[in-house]
Design an enzyme around this catalytic site. Sequence first.
Site, mmCIF file in Angstrom:
data_model
loop_
_atom_site.group_PDB
_atom_site.id
_atom_site.type_symbol
_atom_site.label_atom_id
_atom_site.label_comp_id
_atom_site.label_asym_id
_atom_site.label_seq_id
_atom_site.Cartn_x
_atom_site.Cartn_y
_atom_site.Cartn_z
ATOM 1 N N TRP A 127 0.875 -1.176 0.000
ATOM 2 C CA TRP A 127 0.000 0.000 0.000
ATOM 3 C C TRP A 127 0.916 1.232 0.000
ATOM 4 C CZ3 TRP A 127 -1.934 2.558 4.953
ATOM 5 C CH2 TRP A 127 -2.918 3.514 4.672
ATOM 6 N N ASP A 207 -0.457 -4.920 9.923
ATOM 7 C CA ASP A 207 -1.484 -4.002 9.439
ATOM 8 C C ASP A 207 -2.658 -4.829 8.939
ATOM 9 O OD1 ASP A 207 -2.996 -1.992 8.399
ATOM 10 O OD2 ASP A 207 -1.630 -1.498 6.752
ATOM 11 N N LYS A 242 -13.200 -1.024 5.817
ATOM 12 C CA LYS A 242 -13.617 -1.940 4.753
ATOM 13 C C LYS A 242 -14.643 -2.934 5.287
ATOM 14 C CE LYS A 242 -10.748 0.200 2.298
ATOM 15 N NZ LYS A 242 -9.347 0.180 2.436
HETATM 16 N N1 PMP Z 1 -3.589 -0.522 5.464
HETATM 17 C C1 PMP Z 1 -3.775 -0.994 4.241
HETATM 18 C C2 PMP Z 1 -2.916 -2.115 3.746
HETATM 19 C C3 PMP Z 1 -4.767 -0.456 3.436
HETATM 20 O O1 PMP Z 1 -4.953 -0.935 2.198
HETATM 21 C C4 PMP Z 1 -5.581 0.591 3.942
HETATM 22 C C5 PMP Z 1 -6.687 1.171 3.122
HETATM 23 N N2 PMP Z 1 -6.438 1.478 1.848
HETATM 24 C C6 PMP Z 1 -5.335 1.054 5.233
HETATM 25 C C7 PMP Z 1 -4.334 0.467 5.968
HETATM 26 C C8 PMP Z 1 -6.056 2.185 5.883
HETATM 27 O O2 PMP Z 1 -7.389 2.264 5.708
HETATM 28 P P1 PMP Z 1 -8.282 3.437 6.298
HETATM 29 O O3 PMP Z 1 -7.361 4.541 6.736
HETATM 30 O O4 PMP Z 1 -9.156 3.857 5.176
HETATM 31 O O5 PMP Z 1 -9.001 2.846 7.436
#
Ligand code: PMP
Length: 392
Positions: A127, A207, A242
């Site tokens: 990411w 993560d 998500k």
């Molecule tokens: N970690 C990973 C690997 C992700 O893909 C994402 C979302 N794209 C996040 C963390 C963070 O998501 P959010 O801040 O939208 O909760």
Amino acid sequence: MLDTLPPQSPDALLALIKLYAADERSDKIDLGVGVYRTNEGETPVFAAIKQAEAKLVAEQNSKSYLGPEGDLGFVHALMPYIFGKDATKGGRIEGMQTPGGTGAVRLAVAVAQKAGVTAVHMGVPSWPNHAQILNDIGLETRTFGHSHDDGTAHLDNVLGAIRTAQAGEAVLLHGCCHNPTGIDYTNDQWDQISAAFADSPALPILDSAYQGLGQGMEEDAYGVRTVLSAVPEALVAYSCDKNFGMYRDRVGALYVMAQNADALPPILSNLNALARASWSMPPDHGAAAVRLILRDDDMTQIWLEELAAMRTRMRDVRGQLAAAGDVGTLDLRPLGQQHGLFSVLPLSKDQIQALRDDHAIYMAGSGRINIAGLHVGNIEKFIGALEVVTAQ
Ligand code: PMP
């Protein structure tokens, strides 16, 4: 002074959203943005969230400040899902709410730095925000290749990183549904990774942003739980954006597992101080809604069913792509073994451009596709277009 700032390159995915919106072709396909979509191409609010929000509006009697740790009821209600039955490991695990998973990753990296970490190992591709956060906070990034060309994880690379990591270094791994490749470690591989961590001074930072979108809530927790059972301390960044469809409401948490229960309070006080100096307190609404769901059996059931429907749909799409097998120069079979919202297709820049120009199919420049952007109405067109552009 401000006019001396050098311009930063625009976020490529946000630029793609604009291009897609401006495209007037009615059969256009958006595989760029990282949100779940139904068969109808929508990203609806979960029914369980709607119920919880109604309850929240009816019952919430104050919007007074909560504090840097946010809604601890939310933080604790999630723990059995992430960590299993012994959710606190005898009082060694505690967490705090963060603005999304992004806030959790940022807080994890910041507290690791405060504890003396100077370098973080991570698989690539990853990411993009992982590297951006590490860079912004000022930690060195050491990379290893995440996967083999055949669409499986490169176990030797991650084991090598963990085994060679020194004290003062961390290893950042995706808990499940790897973004962007969809290539997760198998349970057997997690066992080996955990054994390597047990012999390494490196701090694991896990993560977990997609629990439940891969193989199931329990199944997707295997990596996190196995690593935590092997090491004295770890950080787990978590996102509900998500698996509860809360994207813009920014629902996340950072958990820390300490060597023992007595070691927790000083670590938490550092997390509090870091949060206070950045966002002060996380936004309440989304976390409060998730707490209401998790404390109510009926709403929890509705949520789990909605999550299962998302998961099943994505697995169906993966199954259809895999069944297409060889498409032009591509082999789509590995996509059937991958998990979550994303996979990467080994396409050249020109092929990605041709998909956009000639077929109105939009995807990230890395070849990452959002599996949920495909459905019964457009998957044939997508496969046909892949055949054409890879034959050119
Ligand atoms: N970690 C990973 C690997 C992700 O893909 C994402 C979302 N794209 C996040 C963390 C963070 O998501 P959010 O801040 O939208 O909760």
